[in-house]
Scaffold this active site. Structure first.
Site, PDB file in Angstrom:
ATOM      1  N   ARG A   1       0.870  -1.183   0.000  1.00 36.11           N
ATOM      2  CA  ARG A   1       0.000   0.000   0.000  1.00 36.11           C
ATOM      3  C   ARG A   1       0.900   1.223   0.000  1.00 36.11           C
ATOM      4  NH1 ARG A   1      -5.421   1.628   3.287  1.00 36.11           N
ATOM      5  NH2 ARG A   1      -6.144   0.075   1.795  1.00 36.11           N
TER       6      ARG A   1
ATOM      7  N   HIS B   1      -7.291   0.432  -6.663  1.00 32.18           N
ATOM      8  CA  HIS B   1      -7.558  -0.381  -5.465  1.00 32.18           C
ATOM      9  C   HIS B   1      -8.236  -1.690  -5.928  1.00 32.18           C
ATOM     10  CE1 HIS B   1      -7.849  -1.302  -1.350  1.00 32.18           C
ATOM     11  NE2 HIS B   1      -8.721  -0.410  -0.935  1.00 32.18           N
TER      12      HIS B   1
ATOM     13  N   GLN C   1     -10.239  -4.107  -3.548  1.00 32.55           N
ATOM     14  CA  GLN C   1     -11.509  -3.499  -3.146  1.00 32.55           C
ATOM     15  C   GLN C   1     -12.580  -3.773  -4.206  1.00 32.55           C
ATOM     16  OE1 GLN C   1     -12.196  -1.474  -0.217  1.00 32.55           O
ATOM     17  NE2 GLN C   1     -14.225  -2.006  -0.963  1.00 32.55           N
TER      18      GLN C   1
ATOM     19  N   ASP D   1     -17.116   7.239  -2.153  1.00 30.81           N
ATOM     20  CA  ASP D   1     -15.878   7.139  -1.372  1.00 30.81           C
ATOM     21  C   ASP D   1     -15.568   8.549  -0.856  1.00 30.81           C
ATOM     22  OD1 ASP D   1     -13.428   6.349  -0.294  1.00 30.81           O
ATOM     23  OD2 ASP D   1     -12.368   6.358  -2.222  1.00 30.81           O
TER      24      ASP D   1
ATOM     25  N   CYS E   1     -16.481   1.921   0.247  1.00 25.77           N
ATOM     26  CA  CYS E   1     -15.317   1.088   0.589  1.00 25.77           C
ATOM     27  C   CYS E   1     -14.938   1.220   2.058  1.00 25.77           C
ATOM     28  CB  CYS E   1     -14.141   1.431  -0.316  1.00 25.77           C
ATOM     29  SG  CYS E   1     -13.666   3.168  -0.205  1.00 25.77           S
TER      30      CYS E   1
ATOM     31  N   ARG F   1     -13.877  -8.441   1.485  1.00 24.11           N
ATOM     32  CA  ARG F   1     -12.438  -8.238   1.264  1.00 24.11           C
ATOM     33  C   ARG F   1     -11.674  -9.499   1.660  1.00 24.11           C
ATOM     34  NH1 ARG F   1     -10.401  -3.142   1.205  1.00 24.11           N
ATOM     35  NH2 ARG F   1      -8.569  -4.298   0.450  1.00 24.11           N
TER      36      ARG F   1
HETATM   37  N1   CP Z   1     -11.421   0.057   2.148  1.00 29.02           N
HETATM   38  C1   CP Z   1     -10.151  -0.007   2.597  1.00 29.02           C
HETATM   39  O1   CP Z   1      -9.206  -0.270   1.860  1.00 29.02           O
HETATM   40  O2   CP Z   1     -10.027   0.205   3.927  1.00 29.02           O
HETATM   41  P1   CP Z   1      -8.662   0.373   4.724  1.00 29.02           P
HETATM   42  O3   CP Z   1      -8.048   1.671   4.330  1.00 29.02           O
HETATM   43  O4   CP Z   1      -9.076   0.340   6.163  1.00 29.02           O
HETATM   44  O5   CP Z   1      -7.756  -0.779   4.385  1.00 29.02           O
HETATM   45  N1  NVA Z   2      -9.803   6.751  -1.818  1.00 28.32           N
HETATM   46  C1  NVA Z   2      -9.478   6.376  -0.457  1.00 28.32           C
HETATM   47  C2  NVA Z   2      -9.738   4.925  -0.241  1.00 28.32           C
HETATM   48  C3  NVA Z   2      -9.465   4.429   1.143  1.00 28.32           C
HETATM   49  C4  NVA Z   2      -9.752   2.963   1.276  1.00 28.32           C
HETATM   50  C5  NVA Z   2      -8.009   6.724  -0.175  1.00 28.32           C
HETATM   51  O1  NVA Z   2      -7.172   6.487  -1.062  1.00 28.32           O
HETATM   52  O2  NVA Z   2      -7.717   7.218   0.896  1.00 28.32           O
END
Ligand code: CP
Ligand code: NVA
Length: 318
Positions: A114, A141, A144, A235, A275, A303
């Protein structure tokens, strides 16, 4: 194993050793097969033991769902995870990614990353000799999106020809929804404020890979996007790393809230997805996220199942 399970295993065997840096790395049949395997794992019809395999987690941003679901998925597969928080490793002190990726490939069997830039993820994929999975970048993502469409499938039984409307920032989540939806024959409509539309190259890619005549559309009016849709999705307006823009975005995005007015435009059976984490009263109203159409906690649970399926496939455990 049933004939259906054998078919799924045959399709997914092609993923052994592969990276997943983009939703578009998968074919349509691989995406459908991952959802089928996830369904079997969730329902208890399939159990997979990979032996003592190890997943490394390199997370440079916060995470609840992605981190924990990867950890639990690996435990359920008979393996384990190693937390490689860059603050605790030599990465945080400037050790080159190229060296880190090659060293970790000697200890781990798969890595989930990540990070901010997609380029950094691609560099991990280039230098690691083990599969590298996208656990969220600023561009995509993909894990997701798999969970999201699994949730739509659970609700409606089929995916082809359904319509998902995404309202809000044209971000990482929107991009993977367009690409994954295209592969699954789902029409995806995205409505964003001017200047916050999804990346045009991603839109074009989604249109190129679309199956079953799926329409990938970008529309300016959120009410038009929602009209007749089977799933409404939103989101956060400011993603991780965009905190400084938050106040300005609150003003620009105010007409892009997933609220009752928007839900009233959708198919009467429509479900609501997010999400998470969510900001009630910003991108989604409290009554809608807590209402009867909301499936956000099933979505979060999924997930676990899709990532278990993905890990089993890339580690060749089918
Ligand atoms: N939806 C999602 O990826 O959540 P987190 O940021 O908690 O992993
Ligand atoms: N778009 C958001 C998603 C978090 C799961 C971010 O990147 O912070």
């Amino acid at each position: 194993m049933t004939d259906k399970s054998k078919g799924v295993a045959a399709v997914l065997s092609a993923l052994k050793g592969n990276d997943l840096v983009s939703s578009a790395d998968l074919s349509s049949s691989e995406t459908f097969s991952l959802l089928e395997l996830a369904k079997q794992l969730k329902g208890g019809q399939r159990r997979i033991d990979l032996g003592n395999r190890v997943l490394g987690l390199i997370f440079t941003k916060a995470s609840t769902r992605t981190r924990v679901s990867f950890q639990v998925a690996m435990a359920r597969l008979g393996g384990q995870t190693v937390d490689l928080n860059p603050q605790l490793t030599q990465l945080g002190r400037g050790e080159p990614l190229e060296d880190t990726a090659r060293v970790l490939s000697r200890f781990c069997d798969v890595i989930a990353v990540r990070t901010f830039a997609q380029k950094e993820l691609l560099d991990y994929a280039k230098w690691a000799s083990i599969p590298v999975l996208n656990a969220l970048t600023d561009l995509e993502h993909p894990c997701q999106a798999l969970a999201d469409f699994m949730t739509v499938q659970e609700e409606f039984g089929s995916l082809i020809g359904q319509t998902l409307a995404y309202v809000g920032d044209g971000n990482n989540v929107a991009h993977s929804l367009m690409l994954c939806g295209a592969l699954l024959g789902v029409n995806v409509r995205v409505s964003s404020p001017k200047g916050f539309e999804p990346n045009i190259q991603v839109v074009q890619k989604a249109r190129e890979i679309a199956t079953n005549d799926a329409l990938i559309e970008v529309v300016s009016d959120p009410l038009e996007a929602a009209k007749g849709a089977q799933a409404l999705y939103t989101d956060v307006w400011a993603s991780m790393g965009q905190e400084a823009e938050r106040a300005e975005r609150m003003k620009l995005f105010k007409n892009f809230c997933l609220d009752r007015k928007l839900l009233n435009e959708a198919d009467p059976r429509a479900i609501v997805l997010h999400c998470l984490p969510a900001h009630r009263g910003e991108e989604i109203s409290s009554d809608v996220i807590e209402g009867e159409a909301s499936r956000v906690f099933d979505q979060a649970e999924n997930r676990l199942h899709v990532q278990q399926a993905l890990l089993a496939a890339v580690l060749g455990g089918l």
